[in-house]
Enzyme design. Structure first.
Site, short mmCIF file in Angstrom:
data_model
loop_
_atom_site.label_atom_id
_atom_site.label_comp_id
_atom_site.label_asym_id
_atom_site.label_seq_id
_atom_site.Cartn_x
_atom_site.Cartn_y
_atom_site.Cartn_z
N TRP A 1 0.81 -1.22 0.00
CA TRP A 1 0.00 0.00 0.00
C TRP A 1 0.84 1.27 0.00
O TRP A 1 0.32 2.38 -0.17
CB TRP A 1 -0.92 0.03 1.22
CG TRP A 1 -0.23 -0.27 2.52
CD1 TRP A 1 -0.20 -1.46 3.17
CD2 TRP A 1 0.53 0.65 3.33
NE1 TRP A 1 0.53 -1.36 4.33
CE2 TRP A 1 0.98 -0.07 4.45
CE3 TRP A 1 0.86 1.99 3.20
CZ2 TRP A 1 1.76 0.52 5.44
CZ3 TRP A 1 1.62 2.58 4.19
CH2 TRP A 1 2.08 1.85 5.29
N CYS A 2 2.15 1.14 0.22
CA CYS A 2 3.03 2.31 0.32
C CYS A 2 3.30 2.90 -1.06
O CYS A 2 3.75 2.22 -1.98
CB CYS A 2 4.34 1.89 1.00
SG CYS A 2 5.64 3.13 0.92
N HIS A 3 3.07 4.20 -1.20
CA HIS A 3 3.27 4.88 -2.48
C HIS A 3 4.72 4.82 -2.92
O HIS A 3 5.02 4.55 -4.10
CB HIS A 3 2.80 6.34 -2.35
CG HIS A 3 3.25 7.22 -3.47
ND1 HIS A 3 2.73 7.10 -4.75
CD2 HIS A 3 4.16 8.22 -3.52
CE1 HIS A 3 3.31 7.99 -5.53
NE2 HIS A 3 4.18 8.69 -4.82
#
Length: 401
Positions: free
Chosen positions: A182-184
């Site tokens: 989920w980390c950009h």
């Protein structure tokens, strides 16, 4: 001429007249034993009187030599620009917060930030034992490749708790990318990491001394690894060596996130494994003066800031423009080595301060505050700052503190 006998008579008469005014006449020695006698009561009273007289003399002398303090509450007046600011002196040790994430910020009661405050602060890396290692320099923001595309298949092996240690102690150097889907920033790094792995595999075919891998910190078996290695930000790239022990520290990569930068950095470790260069955990592969990796688990933040003399907040927090934090492992436990307000005092200035004021200057010194394990924790310290001017006696010839 007067007769000698006449002069002697006049002198004797004058001496007798002078003795007549004696208020403390004494008995003749041969009459003392007959007219006076000693007693235990008299001896006790005499000793008591002597003790009382000595005590009174000592008390009066001590009162005469003692410094008399006089306190006045007056309205503070600002007479110059320098009087409008307050100096804050800090020295705080964060045992588990890395220096690249430790951000110092100041806000006043209006919520206005002063971005230049952190420029006066020095950050030093700490090892697991809490000892200082190297200074953390100010670096530009991490650069990212924005147009990198990896067309081939996924070449980086995904490790779990079951496979991690086997690879760790098989390869001389293992470099692992700890990420969260989920980390950009992890999403932007993924094609760069895959292409870096493929580039190194093509350049050094069959050489298993260098191994690039990745760990999904949200997947079963991967989350345990991230907790074990205290991965508190995504993405985090750590270096593992074959001869690591349980107390070994692993350097962190914080250089440019591009294929050329990552491959050049990894090749530096491969050269170390081949004994072509000296082994080190501080690597500057592009020789630009900014190291690409370093070791250290904690940070000591020290220095001074100048703020407006108004209600406000000094914040030291985890912040990054190129990471997203894992708050489950973020640990902001800290020890306040020193925290004071106002200019630094000389030894002479400390000597003239009354005890209660000197004790209040460093009231927070040497106090430790622990965070809950695996729980997001914020520590807030409320301090009321009151200005004191101490004016020594004029005979001391000392300036006002």
């Amino acid at each position: 001429q007067f007769p000698r006998s006449s002069l002697n008579f006049d002198a004797s008469e004058m001496l007798n007249s002078f003795k007549a005014v004696d208020f403390y006449r004494k008995l003749k020695r041969d009459l003392q034993a007959e007219l006076t006698e000693t007693s235990f009561a008299g001896a006790a009273l005499s000793i008591f009187a002597a003790v009382v007289m000595l005590a009174l003399i000592f008390a009066e002398l001590n009162s005469f030599l003692a410094i008399q303090e006089e306190s006045k509450v007056v309205l503070d007046q600002i007479t110059s620009v320098t009087d409008d600011t307050l100096q804050i002196n800090i020295n705080i040790t964060f045992h588990r917060l890395k220096c690249e994430y430790a951000s110092v910020d100041v806000t006043n009661f209006m919520g206005t930030h002063d971005a230049e405050m952190a420029a006066r602060v020095q950050k030093v890396h700490l090892n697991k034992a809490g000892l200082t290692t190297t200074e953390h320099p100010d670096r530009p923001a991490v650069q990212h490749s924005t147009d990198e595309v990896h067309d081939g298949s996924m070449t980086t092996e995904l490790l779990t708790e079951l496979t991690f240690e086997a690879h760790h102690h098989t390869h001389q150097i293992m470099i692992v990318n700890f990420f969260a889907p989920w980390c950009h920033w992890c999403q932007r790094l993924e094609p760069v990491w895959e292409k870096s792995t493929a580039t190194l595999a093509q350049k050094y075919p069959g050489d298993d001394r260098l191994f690039l891998a990745k760990v999904d910190c949200t997947a079963p078996g991967g989350d345990v690894l991230c907790l074990k290695h205290r991965v508190d930000a995504f993405p985090t790239i750590l270096v593992f060596r074959k001869d690591d022990t349980g107390t070994s520290e692993h350097e962190v990569f914080h250089g440019e996130r591009s294929v050329p930068a990552i491959t050049a950095w990894a090749e530096n470790f491969l050269a170390q494994a081949k004994n072509h260069i000296a082994r080190t955990k501080v690597v500057d592969s592009d020789m630009d003066g900014n190291v690409d990796s370093h070791s250290g688990v904690g940070c000591m933040v020290s220095g001074l800031v100048h703020v407006q003399r108004a209600p406000g907040m000094l914040k030291i927090q985890a912040a990054s423009e190129s990471h997203q934090f894992n708050w489950e492992t973020m640990d902001v436990s800290h020890t306040i080595n020193h925290l004071s307000f106002g200019p630094f005092l000389s030894e002479n200035a400390w000597a003239v301060l009354p005890h209660h004021i000197a004790a209040a200057v460093g009231a927070m010194d040497d106090r430790s505050f622990a965070s809950e394990q695996h729980e997001p924790t914020t520590h807030e310290h409320y301090i009321k700052v009151v200005r004191h001017d101490v004016t020594p006696p004029a005979k001391w010839r000392s300036p006002t503190v």
